[in-house]
Design a protein around this motif. Structure first.
Motif, PDB file in Angstrom:
ATOM      1  N   GLY A  36      -1.390   3.982 -29.991  1.00 24.46           N
ATOM      2  CA  GLY A  36      -1.651   4.351 -28.602  1.00 24.46           C
ATOM      3  C   GLY A  36      -1.310   5.807 -28.320  1.00 24.46           C
ATOM      4  O   GLY A  36      -2.080   6.525 -27.671  1.00 24.46           O
ATOM      5  N   LEU A  77      -1.353  -0.776 -25.252  1.00 25.88           N
ATOM      6  CA  LEU A  77      -1.923  -0.956 -26.586  1.00 25.88           C
ATOM      7  C   LEU A  77      -0.912  -1.540 -27.572  1.00 25.88           C
ATOM      8  O   LEU A  77      -1.289  -2.228 -28.525  1.00 25.88           O
ATOM      9  CB  LEU A  77      -2.456   0.380 -27.110  1.00 25.88           C
ATOM     10  CG  LEU A  77      -3.741   0.877 -26.432  1.00 25.88           C
ATOM     11  CD1 LEU A  77      -4.101   2.273 -26.907  1.00 25.88           C
ATOM     12  CD2 LEU A  77      -4.886  -0.086 -26.712  1.00 25.88           C
ATOM     13  N   ILE A 122     -10.373  -2.569 -25.543  1.00 28.74           N
ATOM     14  CA  ILE A 122      -9.726  -3.864 -25.761  1.00 28.74           C
ATOM     15  C   ILE A 122     -10.777  -4.944 -26.031  1.00 28.74           C
ATOM     16  O   ILE A 122     -10.619  -5.772 -26.930  1.00 28.74           O
ATOM     17  CB  ILE A 122      -8.837  -4.238 -24.564  1.00 28.74           C
ATOM     18  CG1 ILE A 122      -7.650  -3.274 -24.478  1.00 28.74           C
ATOM     19  CG2 ILE A 122      -8.336  -5.678 -24.677  1.00 28.74           C
ATOM     20  CD1 ILE A 122      -6.781  -3.457 -23.238  1.00 28.74           C
TER      21      ILE A 122
END
Length: 407
Positions: free
Chosen positions: A99, A112, A350
């Motif tokens: 991330g 994340l 995602i």
């Protein structure tokens, strides 16, 4: 809803002819018949199936609890905690680092960390059932890791909520975390000491009354768990854990099968409804990079868990591939991130990441013997076992299920 069931069934039947697992096919049915793709749209709003989808997740984890004996938890608790802690340290740590490497922001990196770090309990359960691995020795550490993940999940969400909402209140995060942990402790005590009482309450010769009783208990405790900030899945799992040790346990396992399979299919179909394929090209390379990182970390975690339990190459490969898929929790985080106004690239990332691993995970689990060949101790001529070659080989039996091979 009828169309959803039939579409999932038709695709799954077609896929079975080329030995594809059902999970990605159920998800594909949701994508093709959802609001984000041209052609027939069965469900315009994915939220219309939200309650049925939640029921599917509850029943999948309830069944998992039925198969997970309390004696296993007591006997291997320390090893399971070590394996679960190692899994989280590797995957959550890698997710946080990934991330920050993307450079999307600190809040995004924290999201994340959870997305890349937590397996999909629903997909893991379905893989274990479909592959016939419930009785395998490495299934106990897999289930233990899931339990540790769910406990971490409750604390992680409690800590993340004030960060996403912009609230500068450490005390609120501590209160939420304490409430979740307290309820988890209560569930654990009930599972440890309340089995006999629950068994007497559930005991009935009438199958209809038994179905109503265990279904009501699983859904009620799941709902109360969610109210306390604990994942509804872990509440259902604990109810299954209690009921699995009662005299009614074998009958409940038999009666819950059709419910688990039907509503589990709806869960994965609804999962597909939420994915917009048009958003995926913009985040293709980060998605592929994240999937590669997760694959490497899962292999490392599988080897670590196998070492803790004294397993060989094949069980290590089974652990690595079974826990690979990401799912429902990642989508919850995507919803939270969108509501908090975080980077707009986060939601499609995602969705793409979950889709790739939801497809790759079951496929890899069915071909884990390929991975076992390149793991330490898994070369030709070896038995893939632990020290001294004591661990059994695994092969497909006449029903297509994986079972230990004995001499």
């Amino acid at each position: 809803m009828g169309g959803a069931f039939l579409a999932a069934a038709v695709l799954a039947r077609l896929g079975s002819r080329i030995e594809l697992p059902t999970i990605p096919l159920f998800i594909l049915a949701g994508i093709l018949l959802g609001p984000h793709t041209p052609g027939i749209v069965l469900v315009k709003d994915p939220h219309e199936l939200e309650m049925l989808s939640a029921l599917g997740l509850v029943l999948l984890l309830f069944y998992l609890g039925l198969e997970f004996h309390l004696d296993d938890l007591k006997a291997g608790g320390r090893k399971m905690a070590l394996a679960g802690g190692a899994y989280l340290a590797l995957n959550v740590g890698a997710g946080l680092g990934f991330g920050f490497a993307l450079g999307w922001g600190t809040s995004e990196a924290l999201v994340l960390a959870g997305v890349l770090g937590i397996s999909s309990s629903a997909i893991v359960t379905k893989v274990l059932v479909d592959m016939g691995r419930i009785g395998n020795p490495e299934t106990k550490p897999i289930l233990g890791i899931i339990v540790v993940e769910d406990i971490f999940l409750a604390l992680y969400l409690a800590a993340l909520q004030p960060i996403l909402s912009g609230a500068d209140s450490a005390s609120a995060a501590v209160m939420d975390g304490g409430k979740a942990f307290g309820f988890l402790l209560l569930l654990a005590l009930a599972a440890r000491f309340g089995t006999k009482v629950v068994g007497r309450l559930m005991n009935t010769k009438d199958d209809e009354l038994l179905v109503i009783s265990f279904l009501g208990a699983a859904v009620l405790v799941a709902g109360v768990s969610e109210w306390f900030g604990v994942a509804d899945a872990i509440g259902a799992f604990m109810v299954g854990l209690m009921l699995g040790g009662t005299t009614s346990g074998p009958r409940i396992r038999k009666l819950v099968h059709p419910l688990r399979d039907a509503f589990g299919a709806i869960f994965f179909f609804a999962f597909g409804l939420s994915i917009n394929p048009g958003d995926l090209p913009t985040v293709l390379w980060p998605v592929l990079a994240a999937a590669a990182v997760t694959l490497v970390m899962n292999v490392a975690a599988g080897l670590t868990a196998a070492r803790i339990f004294g397993f060989g190459a094949q069980p290590a490969a089974n652990i690595s591939t079974t826990l690979l898929a990401r799912g429902e929790f990642a989508l919850i985080l995507a919803t939270m991130a969108a509501g908090a106004g975080l980077d707009s690239r986060l939601a499609p990332f995602i969705a793409g990441y979950v889709l790739v691993l939801a497809v790759l995970g079951p496929l890899a689990a069915g071909r884990s013997h390929w991975l076992a060949r390149i793991l330490p101790g898994g070369g030709k001529g070896g038995d893939g076992g632990g020290p001294g070659g004591s661990e059994p080989l695994y092969a497909k039996d006449s029903g297509g299920r994986e079972a230990p091979v004995t001499s």
